[in-house]
Design a protein around this motif. Structure first.
Motif, short mmCIF file in Angstrom:
data_model
loop_
_atom_site.label_atom_id
_atom_site.label_comp_id
_atom_site.label_asym_id
_atom_site.label_seq_id
_atom_site.Cartn_x
_atom_site.Cartn_y
_atom_site.Cartn_z
N ALA A 1 70.05 85.70 34.43
CA ALA A 1 70.04 84.53 35.30
C ALA A 1 70.14 83.25 34.48
O ALA A 1 70.91 82.32 34.82
N ALA A 2 69.40 83.20 33.37
CA ALA A 2 69.44 82.01 32.52
C ALA A 2 70.82 81.82 31.91
O ALA A 2 71.32 80.68 31.82
N ASP A 3 71.43 82.91 31.48
CA ASP A 3 72.79 82.82 30.90
C ASP A 3 73.78 82.27 31.92
O ASP A 3 74.64 81.43 31.59
N LEU A 4 73.68 82.73 33.16
CA LEU A 4 74.59 82.26 34.20
C LEU A 4 74.37 80.77 34.47
O LEU A 4 75.34 80.01 34.65
N LEU A 5 73.13 80.36 34.47
CA LEU A 5 72.82 78.94 34.68
C LEU A 5 73.34 78.10 33.51
O LEU A 5 73.88 77.00 33.70
N ARG B 1 76.94 77.44 33.70
CA ARG B 1 77.27 76.45 34.72
C ARG B 1 76.76 75.06 34.33
O ARG B 1 76.80 74.13 35.13
N SER B 2 76.28 74.95 33.09
CA SER B 2 75.76 73.68 32.57
C SER B 2 74.51 73.22 33.28
O SER B 2 74.18 72.03 33.28
N ASP B 3 73.82 74.14 33.90
CA ASP B 3 72.55 73.82 34.56
C ASP B 3 71.45 74.08 33.52
O ASP B 3 70.67 75.04 33.62
N PHE B 4 71.40 73.20 32.51
CA PHE B 4 70.60 73.47 31.32
C PHE B 4 69.09 73.45 31.60
O PHE B 4 68.33 74.21 30.99
N GLY B 5 68.67 72.61 32.50
CA GLY B 5 67.24 72.54 32.80
C GLY B 5 66.72 73.85 33.36
O GLY B 5 65.71 74.40 32.90
N ARG B 6 67.41 74.36 34.36
CA ARG B 6 66.98 75.62 34.97
C ARG B 6 67.18 76.79 34.00
O ARG B 6 66.38 77.74 33.99
N ALA B 7 68.24 76.71 33.19
CA ALA B 7 68.48 77.76 32.20
C ALA B 7 67.32 77.81 31.20
O ALA B 7 66.80 78.89 30.88
N LEU B 8 66.90 76.64 30.71
CA LEU B 8 65.80 76.58 29.75
C LEU B 8 64.51 77.14 30.37
O LEU B 8 63.77 77.89 29.71
N ALA B 9 64.28 76.79 31.61
CA ALA B 9 63.08 77.30 32.28
C ALA B 9 63.13 78.82 32.38
O ALA B 9 62.11 79.51 32.20
N GLY B 10 64.34 79.35 32.63
CA GLY B 10 64.49 80.81 32.70
C GLY B 10 64.26 81.46 31.36
O GLY B 10 63.57 82.50 31.29
N TYR B 11 64.81 80.90 30.30
CA TYR B 11 64.61 81.48 28.97
C TYR B 11 63.13 81.48 28.59
O TYR B 11 62.64 82.42 27.95
N ARG B 12 62.41 80.46 28.99
CA ARG B 12 60.98 80.38 28.66
C ARG B 12 60.16 81.45 29.40
O ARG B 12 59.06 81.78 28.95
N ARG B 13 60.69 81.92 30.50
CA ARG B 13 59.94 82.97 31.25
C ARG B 13 60.11 84.35 30.64
O ARG B 13 59.40 85.28 30.99
N ILE B 14 61.07 84.49 29.72
CA ILE B 14 61.31 85.82 29.12
C ILE B 14 60.18 86.14 28.15
O ILE B 14 59.87 85.34 27.27
N PRO B 15 59.55 87.29 28.30
CA PRO B 15 58.44 87.66 27.42
C PRO B 15 58.86 87.72 25.94
O PRO B 15 59.97 88.12 25.63
#
Length: 296
Positions: free
Chosen positions: A275-279, A282-296
């Motif tokens: 999900a983070a990669d897809l974001l 799409r240059s949706d960097f804020g949401r992508a970063l938030a997704g990467y931070r959720r990865i254990p």
């Protein structure tokens, strides 16, 4: 002179009232062993020998050490009572035992002979079903499909019809005939949700180049079977398809939904990453970063 008939009637009544499990089968062994000892000259000995072999076959389904005992029982019946009205049942039992033992060639030969020797038997559908199962086990999927199709031309029971149709769909699927697999599973699903049919239907749509239909079928599976052991895997397959179809927003939602719904799944970290990669793409960097931070 009717004591043996009464004894048989009593045993058969107990059989009809009990479940066909191994404990019940062991009881039948005791009852008919006693019957044969008490009435050694009865004209119902054919039934006693047949039921004994049937009971051994029931036990053999969970303990293969009894397969040869059951097979010997059916062979004894065929040798001693060749003209019995129950001869078709003994022949079927023998073929079924050979299949249980993994002797598929001999089993097929026995069951093909059955079709020639007992053309009017009420067990014809059961024989065709068993032949289909044997051919599936030998990976002769087209030949197995022919047997199941023959059975479905005039099935003797709703239970057998449903089971045979599921097997037919599986044969077509394994043979790569996805269109026919789809047709059979659609017929099955008209009677209500069915997990294996929905799984197979989705994969068949994928194999048939119709991923949009597969996505919808996976969604139906998750709706009807949310607690299935492989629900996380189904959810991942759906999200992955959406990604490949460039339905990015839906894919992101599906991957994130998987991680939230199945946080303990081994697939959850990868779903968050996808999900983070897809974001990110799409240059949706804020949401992508938030997704990467959720990865254990």
């Amino acid at each position: 002179p009717l004591a043996d008939d009464a004894a048989v009637a009593l045993i058969e009544m107990r059989m009809s009232e009990a479940n066909a499990d191994t404990a019940h089968a062991r009881g039948i062994l005791v009852d008919y062993a006693s019957f044969q000892k008490q009435y050694p000259h009865s004209d119902r000995l054919d039934l006693a020998v047949l039921r004994t072999a049937d009971a051994h076959r029931t036990i053999a389904a969970v303990d293969t050490g009894y397969v040869r005992t059951a097979e010997s029982g059916y062979r004894e019946f065929i040798r001693r009572f060749p003209d019995s009205a129950l001869a078709d049942r003994a022949a079927f039992g023998l073929g079924a035992c050979q299949a249980l033992a993994g002797d598929y060639v001999a089993s097929e030969e026995t069951l093909r002979s059955f079709l020639f020797d007992f053309p009017g038997s009420s067990l014809i559908d059961d024989v065709r079903f068993e032949l289909g199962r044997i051919l599936m086990a030998r990976e002769y999927y087209r030949s197995a499909a022919e047997e199941f199709s023959e059975l479905l031309a005039a099935p003797s029971s709703l239970r057998l019809e449903r089971t045979a149709r599921a097997r037919l769909a599986e044969c077509y699927f394994r043979a790569g005939d996805f269109s026919r697999a789809i047709d059979e599973d659609i017929v099955l699903l008209r009677r209500g949700p069915d997990g294996p049919a929905l799984r197979r239907l989705a994969r068949a749509y994928q194999g048939n180049g119709r991923p949009d239909f597969a996505v919808d079928v996976y969604a139906s599976f998750l709706q009807y079977f949310p607690d299935a052991a492989d629900a996380d895997s189904i959810a991942y397959s759906r999200a992955d398809l959406l990604s490949h179809m460039k339905r990015t927003a839906e894919a992101v939602s599906a991957f994130q939904g998987l991680a939230q719904r199945f946080p303990d799944s081994a697939l959850a970290p990868d779903a968050e990453a996808r999900a983070a990669d897809l974001l990110f793409d799409r240059s949706d960097f804020g949401r992508a970063l938030a997704g990467y931070r959720r990865i254990p």
